[in-house]
Design a protein around this motif. Structure first.
Motif, PDB file in Angstrom:
ATOM      1  N   UNK A   6     -86.787  -6.997 105.778  1.00  0.00           N
ATOM      2  CA  UNK A   6     -86.007  -5.759 105.828  1.00  0.00           C
ATOM      3  C   UNK A   6     -84.546  -6.045 105.469  1.00  0.00           C
ATOM      4  N   UNK A   7     -84.007  -7.180 105.956  1.00  0.00           N
ATOM      5  CA  UNK A   7     -82.643  -7.571 105.589  1.00  0.00           C
ATOM      6  C   UNK A   7     -82.531  -7.783 104.080  1.00  0.00           C
ATOM      7  N   UNK A   8     -83.512  -8.469 103.499  1.00  0.00           N
ATOM      8  CA  UNK A   8     -83.502  -8.704 102.056  1.00  0.00           C
ATOM      9  C   UNK A   8     -83.505  -7.401 101.274  1.00  0.00           C
ATOM     10  N   UNK A   9     -84.319  -6.464 101.733  1.00  0.00           N
ATOM     11  CA  UNK A   9     -84.386  -5.148 101.101  1.00  0.00           C
ATOM     12  C   UNK A   9     -83.027  -4.446 101.163  1.00  0.00           C
ATOM     13  N   UNK A  10     -82.392  -4.483 102.332  1.00  0.00           N
ATOM     14  CA  UNK A  10     -81.086  -3.841 102.498  1.00  0.00           C
ATOM     15  C   UNK A  10     -80.023  -4.500 101.621  1.00  0.00           C
ATOM     16  N   UNK A  11     -80.070  -5.812 101.513  1.00  0.00           N
ATOM     17  CA  UNK A  11     -79.110  -6.536 100.665  1.00  0.00           C
ATOM     18  C   UNK A  11     -79.326  -6.167  99.202  1.00  0.00           C
ATOM     19  N   UNK A  12     -80.573  -6.191  98.742  1.00  0.00           N
ATOM     20  CA  UNK A  12     -80.853  -5.815  97.354  1.00  0.00           C
ATOM     21  C   UNK A  12     -80.396  -4.384  97.081  1.00  0.00           C
ATOM     22  N   UNK A  13     -80.635  -3.487  98.032  1.00  0.00           N
ATOM     23  CA  UNK A  13     -80.230  -2.099  97.868  1.00  0.00           C
ATOM     24  C   UNK A  13     -78.727  -1.941  97.783  1.00  0.00           C
ATOM     25  N   UNK A  14     -78.008  -2.650  98.638  1.00  0.00           N
ATOM     26  CA  UNK A  14     -76.542  -2.579  98.608  1.00  0.00           C
ATOM     27  C   UNK A  14     -76.018  -3.091  97.276  1.00  0.00           C
ATOM     28  N   UNK A  15     -76.580  -4.185  96.779  1.00  0.00           N
ATOM     29  CA  UNK A  15     -76.148  -4.736  95.493  1.00  0.00           C
ATOM     30  C   UNK A  15     -76.517  -3.801  94.340  1.00  0.00           C
ATOM     31  N   UNK A  16     -77.708  -3.218  94.404  1.00  0.00           N
ATOM     32  CA  UNK A  16     -78.167  -2.326  93.332  1.00  0.00           C
ATOM     33  C   UNK A  16     -77.290  -1.088  93.223  1.00  0.00           C
ATOM     34  N   UNK A  17     -76.667  -0.680  94.306  1.00  0.00           N
ATOM     35  CA  UNK A  17     -75.838   0.522  94.285  1.00  0.00           C
ATOM     36  C   UNK A  17     -74.390   0.270  93.899  1.00  0.00           C
ATOM     37  N   UNK A  18     -74.008  -0.988  93.708  1.00  0.00           N
ATOM     38  CA  UNK A  18     -72.653  -1.249  93.214  1.00  0.00           C
ATOM     39  C   UNK A  18     -72.666  -1.160  91.697  1.00  0.00           C
ATOM     40  N   UNK A  19     -71.548  -0.791  91.126  1.00  0.00           N
ATOM     41  CA  UNK A  19     -71.451  -0.657  89.668  1.00  0.00           C
ATOM     42  C   UNK A  19     -71.712  -1.989  88.973  1.00  0.00           C
ATOM     43  N   UNK A  20     -71.252  -3.074  89.584  1.00  0.00           N
ATOM     44  CA  UNK A  20     -71.375  -4.390  88.955  1.00  0.00           C
ATOM     45  C   UNK A  20     -72.617  -5.153  89.387  1.00  0.00           C
ATOM     46  N   UNK A  21     -73.316  -4.669  90.413  1.00  0.00           N
ATOM     47  CA  UNK A  21     -74.467  -5.415  90.929  1.00  0.00           C
ATOM     48  C   UNK A  21     -74.044  -6.638  91.716  1.00  0.00           C
ATOM     49  N   UNK A  22     -72.795  -6.666  92.158  1.00  0.00           N
ATOM     50  CA  UNK A  22     -72.261  -7.814  92.880  1.00  0.00           C
ATOM     51  C   UNK A  22     -71.434  -7.345  94.068  1.00  0.00           C
TER      52      UNK A  22
END
Length: 174
Positions: A36-52
């Protein structure tokens, strides 16, 4: 927690939020090998303009310790979902970047999450909110990441997920 398989339950009840999160965690693990943590981290990164994003911001977002985040990020990097690197401007700060593999994994995991939440937190159930929630803020590279317990950074100043470095927001002094 509601046991939906118990013979004592005379009427089928929708599982509560806690049960649904448990189901989601299990399905993410089984189908995608993702916590679940991994999913949340991927989601947070996916929603940034730079992916970072800076590791410090992700740590604040999840409310986790640096050691726990280091462990989770190391596992994700070994799986090819993210890359980590130091910032050129400040070599002490570490950023996390979403890889193409990570972006694809998040898209698959997001479909799984939507199906489970949609199936178990049906409108009108005791577990579902009475009114639809307001849309979550998009992480376009400069929006605050909501986190349980507030958004105070390591130095006590309010911080924002910028996609390139941690910065203090004006007017928010500790």
């Amino acid at each position: 927690m509601t046991d939906c398989t118990s013979p004592d339950v005379t009427q089928r009840q929708a599982p509560g939020i806690l049960w649904t999160l448990g189901l989601l965690h299990g399905e993410l693990r089984a189908r995608h090998g993702l916590s679940l943590h991994g999913y949340l981290i991927l989601g947070a990164l996916a929603e940034t303009a730079s992916g970072a994003a800076p590791v410090a911001e992700l740590t604040d977002f999840l409310g986790e310790s640096g050691g726990r985040m280091s462990y989770v990020l190391r596992e994700m990097q070994a799986s090819g979902l993210i890359e980590r690197d130091r910032y050129d401007r400040d070599r002490r700060a570490v950023k996390v970047m979403l890889t193409d593999t990570g972006r694809g994994m998040f898209a698959d995991a997001e479909r799984t999450a939507r199906a489970i939440v949609g199936r178990h937190l049906v409108p009108g159930s005791a577990a579902a909110p009475a009114e639809p929630p307001a849309p979550a803020p998009r992480l376009a590279g400069a929006h605050d990441l909501p986190r349980p317990g507030g958004t105070r950074g390591a130095r006590g100043a309010r911080t924002a997920l910028t996609g390139d470095a941690t910065r203090e927001q004006p007017g928010h002094r500790a």
